[in-house]
Motif scaffolding. Structure first.
Motif, mmCIF file in Angstrom:
data_model
loop_
_atom_site.group_PDB
_atom_site.id
_atom_site.type_symbol
_atom_site.label_atom_id
_atom_site.label_comp_id
_atom_site.label_asym_id
_atom_site.label_seq_id
_atom_site.Cartn_x
_atom_site.Cartn_y
_atom_site.Cartn_z
ATOM 1 N N ASN A 164 0.823 -1.215 0.000
ATOM 2 C CA ASN A 164 0.000 0.000 0.000
ATOM 3 C C ASN A 164 0.858 1.266 0.000
ATOM 4 O OD1 ASN A 164 -2.290 -1.570 0.066
ATOM 5 N ND2 ASN A 164 -2.576 -1.401 2.287
ATOM 6 N N PHE A 205 3.796 1.671 -1.220
ATOM 7 C CA PHE A 205 4.306 1.878 -2.576
ATOM 8 C C PHE A 205 3.219 2.425 -3.484
ATOM 9 C CE2 PHE A 205 4.564 0.245 -6.942
ATOM 10 C CZ PHE A 205 5.646 1.007 -7.369
ATOM 11 N N ARG A 206 2.026 1.899 -3.346
ATOM 12 C CA ARG A 206 0.972 2.323 -4.262
ATOM 13 C C ARG A 206 0.619 3.798 -4.087
ATOM 14 N NH1 ARG A 206 -3.660 -1.966 -4.415
ATOM 15 N NH2 ARG A 206 -4.555 -0.231 -5.580
ATOM 16 N N VAL A 207 0.727 4.301 -2.880
ATOM 17 C CA VAL A 207 0.500 5.739 -2.680
ATOM 18 C C VAL A 207 1.622 6.524 -3.366
ATOM 19 C CG1 VAL A 207 0.320 7.595 -0.982
ATOM 20 C CG2 VAL A 207 -0.735 5.372 -0.507
ATOM 21 N N TYR A 222 3.505 5.540 -5.824
ATOM 22 C CA TYR A 222 3.358 5.346 -7.269
ATOM 23 C C TYR A 222 2.295 6.288 -7.832
ATOM 24 C CZ TYR A 222 2.425 2.895 -11.686
ATOM 25 O OH TYR A 222 2.244 2.584 -13.004
ATOM 26 N N THR A 223 1.177 6.366 -7.135
ATOM 27 C CA THR A 223 0.074 7.218 -7.579
ATOM 28 C C THR A 223 0.533 8.666 -7.731
ATOM 29 O OG1 THR A 223 -1.575 5.788 -6.546
ATOM 30 C CG2 THR A 223 -2.226 8.073 -6.930
#
Lengths: 188, 523
Positions: free
Chosen positions: B158, B160-162, B164-165
């Motif tokens: 999660n 990383f996904r923030v 990445y976004t």
């Protein structure tokens, strides 16, 4: 620790509670304090009752979380007491520090309003006493696993096989990374 | 496991069992060389690691007294904890996050590329990327670095996904789950693939993250040539009248002192203890410390330009789930003086558990403003800045003769002042990191000051000329030919990248040099 927890006569103890204040009992050299709602108790070797109540209040004012009961802050005082029991230097620092707080307006600091209490604390914020209480509180308060669920912190996962199948990538918003940036997890 | 006599002077004695010392020990043993490995800490393992931040800190961290000075904030907030590194078998490879990046070509030529910078003691490395590449290859293979040798990348969590976004919305191009020495698939030897347990800093309980503790050291033990002595604190390196080193005086767990004779001594105690050991080994022949004729021992101490950005979001993130360093943005890693500073930086996700977040979010802070931030913990994402800092002669490890350790020896004092270049880089990185999170929808963004140093570098640096450093291009002391430095303290400059991969590559390379030198009787 060698402290005697006075839980045996809990009911009798609770009967003695004075409305609005914690109850203090002394037995065998240990001070025992029980919260008004009976939800927490602390048993102390080195810190006296006045000191305990002062330190408990200080801990809450330093790291105020309204959703937390005094139970968690009482544990901070117990940890401080453990340190003071092993270190006369710490015991003296705490005793003298409480006295300084009480001298600020010539009446017990604990009886001042929250605004005045904070003002006195800010005035001595560079002193070793405040530094000691602050440092001990920031470690002890947040290091208490019973408090972690309040913050949705789940802590150790190894015993459950990690977070691999417990939501490590369950973010319900944002961009979905492409396979090159973030490949699929290996699951055997 | 081998057991050598204290008077057996044919052995190589290595001080420290981390990325440098642990790797060097195995490489030498594989080549048929007998090694005594002195490690000050105790041996733990995946079964004994504790996934609780403070308890693990007590188990693994180097907590012997050190002092600090200088204008860095660590000296105020953590005056006796300049560094967050380890005292345990495997050293800080138990604690590291696993990021394994090669240096860029220009970073080996920092002085040439960046030019003369006031207040900085820049120097080119005496080796090039091309020379180190074959050893990087071997290090990546050994450590099973993801995105090399066909090892797939790790899945992003999660946190990383923030990142990445925000990074994608901001237009950053090189954003992925990193090159990590963490198994993305299981190994034949029983080491697991990553289970996303978090707690990479506390020792991987699945053994998925590379550590010399359960890779290099057991492999060396299998050769029958390694004599690992845990709980052995090196106190002094001895030498003879010719100026060659002859052995290492150490204290065992009980405090009893022993002198282990040696043909070669390699120092790999991390960039604070390594110079301290050399300085504490001063003698009438080496009055300023062993191998310190240049006066450079302890100087040019670097710690990377770091800092963290944490941000809060409307919906939960649970950043603590999964790998601690789960992803990277590399678009700022290049050198571009137009940004107002020399060198580059990486942005890497990082998370702290609730206990350490409280300790490090704003050290010393208290009151409702602080707890309001803590209340947002489950909705926070975090990233760490790691950038090249400027070597300075005045940033240095010295002996504090006022404060003694349990053996009566002066402790290390670590003095550090940020260079203006460091401050400008940090400011830029704080701004960019904040922009990433704002692009992802951050409600609030916090600039968090550097933690006690995890990347400790440069205090026995490599140089092309004896007057500029402590060791030559092989990590060999300029003054004493059978004395080597085998850890990150030999770094000439810090580069942008996390240092472990380069420490391992240098150790593999150094093992060949030592083997050849011993075979030819040159050392």
């Amino acid at each position: 620790m060698g402290t005697r927890r006075i839980y045996e006569n809990r009911r009798a103890f609770l009967r003695k509670l004075v409305q609005g204040t914690a109850t203090v009992a002394i037995a065998g050299g240990a001070v025992s304090i029980v919260g008004v709602d009976g939800a927490w108790a602390m048993s102390l070797q080195s810190i006296d009752a006045r000191g305990a109540k002062t330190l408990l209040r200080m801990a809450r004012l330093m790291y105020p979380h309204d959703q937390l009961g005094d139970f968690y802050y009482a544990k901070v005082v117990e940890d401080l007491d453990r340190e003071a029991t092993g270190s006369p230097e710490t015991a003296r620092l705490l005793r003298d520090g409480v006295a300084v707080l009480d001298e600020a307006y010539g009446q017990p600091w604990i009886e001042l309003s929250e605004g005045y209490q904070l003002q006195v604390m800010e005035k001595i914020s560079a002193e070793p006493f405040l530094g000691k209480v602050r440092g001990a509180t920031v470690v002890s308060l947040y290091n208490n696993p019973t408090l972690w669920p309040v913050f949705a912190y789940q802590g150790s996962s190894a015993e459950y096989g990690g977070y691999l199948d417990r939501g490590f990538d369950d973010l319900a918003w944002g961009e979905i990374p492409d396979e090159e940036a973030s490949p699929e997890a290996y699951r055997g | 496991m081998a057991k050598y006599d204290l008077n057996d002077d044919h052995v190589v004695v290595i001080v420290g069992s981390g990325a440098g010392g642990g790797t060097l020990a195995n490489e030498l043993c594989q080549k048929g060389i007998d090694v005594v490995l002195l490690e000050a800490g105790q041996r733990q393992g995946p079964d004994t690691f504790i996934n609780d931040e403070w308890a693990s800190f007590a188990q693994l961290a180097w907590l012997d007294k050190r002092t600090t000075s200088g204008s860095w904030r660590v000296a105020r907030d953590f005056p006796n904890l300049p560094a967050w590194i380890c005292k345990t078998v495997g050293g800080s490879t138990t604690h590291w996050a696993g990021a394994s990046l090669r240096f860029q070509e220009h970073e080996f030529k920092a002085r040439t590329t960046y030019g003369a910078i006031d207040g900085a003691n820049l120097l080119d490395w005496p080796i090039t990327l091309a020379e180190l590449e074959p050893f990087y290859d071997r290090a990546e293979k050994k450590m099973r670095v993801t995105r090399t040798n066909g090892y797939p990348g790790l899945p992003g969590n999660n946190n990383f996904r923030v990142m990445y976004t925000g990074a994608k919305r901001l237009g950053y191009k090189t954003v992925h789950t990193g090159r990590m020495a963490i198994n993305s698939t299981p190994l034949d030897d029983g080491r697991s693939s990553c289970q996303q347990a978090g707690f990479c800093f506390q020792g991987c309980k699945f053994g998925a993250k590379w550590s010399t503790l359960y890779t290099e050291i057991p492999a060396a033990e299998e050769t029958g040539r390694l004599d690992l002595r845990a709980g052995a604190q090196a106190l002094k390196i001895e030498h003879d009248a010719s100026g060659k080193v002859t052995g290492v005086l150490y204290a065992d767990e009980k405090g009893d002192q022993h002198l282990q004779k040696a043909r070669v001594v390699c120092v790999a105690g991390n960039s604070i203890e390594s110079p301290r050991l050399l300085l504490n080994s001063a003698s009438s022949m080496f009055p300023d410390g062993l191998g310190n004729s240049s006066g450079q021992v302890g100087r040019n101490y670097m710690r990377h330009t770091t800092g963290s950005v944490y941000a809060t979001f409307e919906k939960p993130v649970f950043m603590f789930r999964g790998t601690t360093m789960a992803g990277i943005i590399q678009d700022e890693a290049h050198h571009d003086p137009k940004r107002g500073f020399a060198g580059g930086y990486e942005l890497e996700t990082l998370s702290l558990g609730l206990p350490f977040m409280a300790a490090f979010l704003d050290p010393g802070a208290w009151g409702r403003e602080f707890t309001r931030k803590m209340d947002q913990y489950s909705h926070m994402a975090g990233m760490w800045i790691v950038g090249e800092d400027m070597p300075r002669e005045t940033n240095r490890v010295t002996l504090n003769t006022e404060v003694k350790d349990q053996f009566g020896l002066p402790v290390a004092n670590v003095h550090f002042d940020d260079h203006e270049n460091d401050e400008r880089m940090r400011s830029h990185a704080f701004r960019q990191g904040s922009e990433v999170y704002r692009a992802a929808g951050a409600l609030e963004v916090y600039e968090v000051p550097p933690y006690p140093s995890t990347h400790n570098l440069g205090s026995n640096r490599m140089s092309a000329e004896a007057k500029d450093g402590v060791v030559n291009r092989h990590g060999q002391s300029w003054d004493v030919k059978n004395l080597f430095v085998s850890d990150g303290s030999q770094f000439t400059t810090g580069a942008t990248e996390n240092p472990t991969l380069t420490i391992v590559a240098l150790a593999i390379r150094q093992a060949e040099f030592i083997r050849d030198g011993m075979a030819k009787n040159e050392i």
